[in-house]
Each structure stands twice: as C-alpha cells, then as structure tokens.
Design a protein around this motif. Sequence first.
Motif, PDB file in Angstrom:
ATOM      1  N   ILE A  10      11.014  -5.116   5.303  1.00  0.00           N
ATOM      2  CA  ILE A  10      10.317  -4.955   6.481  1.00  0.00           C
ATOM      3  C   ILE A  10       9.370  -6.170   6.881  1.00  0.00           C
ATOM      4  CG2 ILE A  10       8.412  -3.397   6.911  1.00  0.00           C
ATOM      5  CD1 ILE A  10       8.876  -1.490   4.912  1.00  0.00           C
ATOM      6  N   PHE A  11       8.880  -6.863   5.824  1.00  0.00           N
ATOM      7  CA  PHE A  11       7.795  -7.939   6.585  1.00  0.00           C
ATOM      8  C   PHE A  11       8.793  -8.910   7.009  1.00  0.00           C
ATOM      9  CE2 PHE A  11       5.379 -11.626   5.812  1.00  0.00           C
ATOM     10  CZ  PHE A  11       4.343 -11.453   6.645  1.00  0.00           C
ATOM     11  N   LEU A  12       9.755  -9.385   6.144  1.00  0.00           N
ATOM     12  CA  LEU A  12      10.544 -10.656   6.855  1.00  0.00           C
ATOM     13  C   LEU A  12      11.442 -10.131   7.807  1.00  0.00           C
ATOM     14  CD1 LEU A  12      11.358 -12.615   3.773  1.00  0.00           C
ATOM     15  CD2 LEU A  12       9.756 -13.064   5.186  1.00  0.00           C
ATOM     16  N   GLY A  13      11.809  -8.792   7.725  1.00  0.00           N
ATOM     17  CA  GLY A  13      12.814  -8.329   8.938  1.00  0.00           C
ATOM     18  C   GLY A  13      12.208  -8.293  10.227  1.00  0.00           C
ATOM     19  N   ILE A  14      10.858  -7.879  10.320  1.00  0.00           N
ATOM     20  CA  ILE A  14      10.096  -8.157  11.624  1.00  0.00           C
ATOM     21  C   ILE A  14       9.819  -9.454  12.243  1.00  0.00           C
ATOM     22  CG2 ILE A  14       7.836  -7.549  10.673  1.00  0.00           C
ATOM     23  CD1 ILE A  14       9.211  -5.932  13.967  1.00  0.00           C
ATOM     24  N   HIS A  15       9.783 -10.438  10.964  1.00  0.00           N
ATOM     25  CA  HIS A  15       9.518 -11.604  11.304  1.00  0.00           C
ATOM     26  C   HIS A  15      10.713 -12.358  11.648  1.00  0.00           C
ATOM     27  CE1 HIS A  15       5.288 -10.826   9.706  1.00  0.00           C
ATOM     28  NE2 HIS A  15       5.134 -11.839  10.633  1.00  0.00           N
ATOM     29  N   SER A  16      12.153 -11.716  11.681  1.00  0.00           N
ATOM     30  CA  SER A  16      13.111 -12.429  11.908  1.00  0.00           C
ATOM     31  C   SER A  16      13.862 -12.029  13.250  1.00  0.00           C
ATOM     32  CB  SER A  16      14.239 -12.023  10.767  1.00  0.00           C
ATOM     33  OG  SER A  16      13.749 -12.759   9.604  1.00  0.00           O
ATOM     34  N   TRP A  37       4.371  -4.415  22.479  1.00  0.00           N
ATOM     35  CA  TRP A  37       5.054  -4.977  21.631  1.00  0.00           C
ATOM     36  C   TRP A  37       4.373  -5.676  20.206  1.00  0.00           C
ATOM     37  CZ3 TRP A  37       9.918  -5.188  19.217  1.00  0.00           C
ATOM     38  CH2 TRP A  37       9.964  -6.359  18.375  1.00  0.00           C
ATOM     39  N   LYS A  38       3.337  -6.486  20.750  1.00  0.00           N
ATOM     40  CA  LYS A  38       2.675  -7.039  19.706  1.00  0.00           C
ATOM     41  C   LYS A  38       1.908  -6.101  18.820  1.00  0.00           C
ATOM     42  CE  LYS A  38       1.685 -11.525  21.830  1.00  0.00           C
ATOM     43  NZ  LYS A  38       0.662 -12.494  22.070  1.00  0.00           N
ATOM     44  N   GLY A  39       1.338  -5.042  19.432  1.00  0.00           N
ATOM     45  CA  GLY A  39       0.994  -3.873  18.400  1.00  0.00           C
ATOM     46  C   GLY A  39       1.799  -3.475  17.501  1.00  0.00           C
ATOM     47  N   LEU A  40       2.852  -3.008  17.885  1.00  0.00           N
ATOM     48  CA  LEU A  40       4.193  -2.542  17.096  1.00  0.00           C
ATOM     49  C   LEU A  40       4.695  -3.519  16.071  1.00  0.00           C
ATOM     50  CD1 LEU A  40       6.285  -0.401  16.450  1.00  0.00           C
ATOM     51  CD2 LEU A  40       7.784  -1.498  17.944  1.00  0.00           C
ATOM     52  N   TYR A  41       4.620  -4.967  16.461  1.00  0.00           N
ATOM     53  CA  TYR A  41       5.027  -6.009  15.418  1.00  0.00           C
ATOM     54  C   TYR A  41       3.965  -5.755  14.444  1.00  0.00           C
ATOM     55  CZ  TYR A  41       6.433 -10.652  14.606  1.00  0.00           C
ATOM     56  OH  TYR A  41       7.021 -11.887  13.816  1.00  0.00           O
ATOM     57  N   THR A  42       2.587  -6.058  14.905  1.00  0.00           N
ATOM     58  CA  THR A  42       1.617  -6.094  13.780  1.00  0.00           C
ATOM     59  C   THR A  42       1.625  -5.004  13.061  1.00  0.00           C
ATOM     60  OG1 THR A  42       0.104  -7.551  15.527  1.00  0.00           O
ATOM     61  CG2 THR A  42      -0.930  -6.338  13.753  1.00  0.00           C
ATOM     62  N   ALA A  43       1.707  -3.869  13.451  1.00  0.00           N
ATOM     63  CA  ALA A  43       1.608  -2.509  12.748  1.00  0.00           C
ATOM     64  C   ALA A  43       2.807  -2.520  11.608  1.00  0.00           C
ATOM     65  CB  ALA A  43       1.792  -1.397  13.338  1.00  0.00           C
ATOM     66  N   ILE A  46       2.014  -5.120   8.802  1.00  0.00           N
ATOM     67  CA  ILE A  46       0.912  -4.989   8.077  1.00  0.00           C
ATOM     68  C   ILE A  46       1.520  -4.019   6.854  1.00  0.00           C
ATOM     69  CG2 ILE A  46      -1.186  -3.720   7.607  1.00  0.00           C
ATOM     70  CD1 ILE A  46      -2.052  -4.865  10.302  1.00  0.00           C
ATOM     71  N   LEU A  47       2.261  -3.068   7.500  1.00  0.00           N
ATOM     72  CA  LEU A  47       2.984  -2.070   6.614  1.00  0.00           C
ATOM     73  C   LEU A  47       3.930  -2.881   5.598  1.00  0.00           C
ATOM     74  CD1 LEU A  47       3.873   0.858   5.535  1.00  0.00           C
ATOM     75  CD2 LEU A  47       5.763   0.541   7.495  1.00  0.00           C
ATOM     76  N   GLY A  48       4.947  -3.851   6.235  1.00  0.00           N
ATOM     77  CA  GLY A  48       5.725  -4.555   5.231  1.00  0.00           C
ATOM     78  C   GLY A  48       4.577  -5.451   4.099  1.00  0.00           C
ATOM     79  N   PHE A  49       3.548  -6.064   4.788  1.00  0.00           N
ATOM     80  CA  PHE A  49       2.888  -6.830   3.681  1.00  0.00           C
ATOM     81  C   PHE A  49       2.443  -5.949   2.655  1.00  0.00           C
ATOM     82  CE2 PHE A  49      -0.991  -9.299   2.381  1.00  0.00           C
ATOM     83  CZ  PHE A  49      -0.424 -10.261   2.061  1.00  0.00           C
ATOM     84  N   ILE A  50       1.807  -4.797   2.974  1.00  0.00           N
ATOM     85  CA  ILE A  50       1.173  -3.963   2.037  1.00  0.00           C
ATOM     86  C   ILE A  50       2.277  -3.515   0.814  1.00  0.00           C
ATOM     87  CG2 ILE A  50       0.222  -1.511   1.554  1.00  0.00           C
ATOM     88  CD1 ILE A  50      -1.267  -1.975   4.394  1.00  0.00           C
TER      89      ILE A  50
END
Length: 193
Positions: A10-16, A37-43, A46-50
């Motif tokens: 999740i985390f690296l996927g959105i960052h990729s 988009w930035k809001g969705l990206y951030t959400a 955060i989910l991926g990081f948790i």
Amino acid sequence: MAILILGLVIFLGIHSTRIFADGWRTSMVARMGLWPWKGLYTAISILGFIVLVIGFRMARRDTMVLYSTPSWMPHVTALLMVFSMILFVAAYIPKNWFKAKFHHPQVLSVKTWAVAHLLSNGVAADVVLFGAFLLWAVLSFSAARRRDRANGTVYAPGNVIGTSITIAAGLVAWSVFALLLHGPLIGVRPLGY
C-alpha cells in the motif's frame, strides 16, 4: 509478515505511481484536481504507513536471522545515517549543493537509510522492510532522473549558505532522532544510550 508486506504494498504502491503509472497519475490529477488527488494520496499513504508499522512490529516477533553482522557495524550505520539526514533535509532547503548535484536528495536519503540498516540488521522482518525501501528508492531515483532529462529540468546551483544550512539542519535532525527518538519509537538505541 503478511501484514508487513501488505503495508509495504500500500505505502510503496502509492509512492510508485510516478515510477510505473505516471500517465495514469497525470490523468487522475486532471480529472480530480490537484488538491483532491493530494488528499487521496495522503490518505492512502497514511493507511499504508499504519499497516506497515503494525505489520513490522508483528513480524519482528519472529526473530529468524538471515545473516549476522559484526559488532562494529552499528557505528557504520550511524555514520551513514548522518549523510541520510543531510540528504533528507536537502530536499527542502533552497540553494544547497546536494540538491544541485543529485537533484533528488530525498530519494537518495531513503536509499542510504535502507542500505545503512541492511548493514546492521539481518533479521527477516528488517531485511524485508529495508530491502523493499531500497528497491523502491533505486527505481524512484532512476524514474525521476529520466523525467528530468525528458523535461529538460535544470536545478538551481547551490551556494555556501544553503549548503551550510543543509548540513547543520541534517546534523540537528540526526542528533534528535538518533539520541532522543530512535530508542522510544523504534525500541533500539543506535548509539547504546
């Protein structure tokens, strides 16, 4: 380990998205607007990081050792982390040599952080975590440099003031994290105190 891997996906996927789906990302920004988009990206980040943090804590209970490192290796890791912190802050401080030279110092910071920790940690969970971030950083840096060449991006030259501020800020960040925060947050005191 499965939850750790899910968090990494999740985390690296959105960052990729800029690595593997830059066209799709561009069309999503055009369709949604930059701030949604930035809001969705951030959400999602955060989910991926948790999930990643929870998964890492669970996976660390399994202490399967893949390799051992010499007792002096944590000192090498600590030194590399000084450079990692300087590179990290270089992304945000204008007119510094690191940004002028490397163009994407924050991604190099992640790469340095991952290598540094792989040198000191041979437990399976650590290898999966830091290995995944290292792979992501290598791919991200390469993709960013290709975008720069394609777009003809020119970076401002660094100067002594910007570079000095960057080094000072990196040293402060390293000191605060290594000496005060790493132990309570991660459970490991990198310098033994």
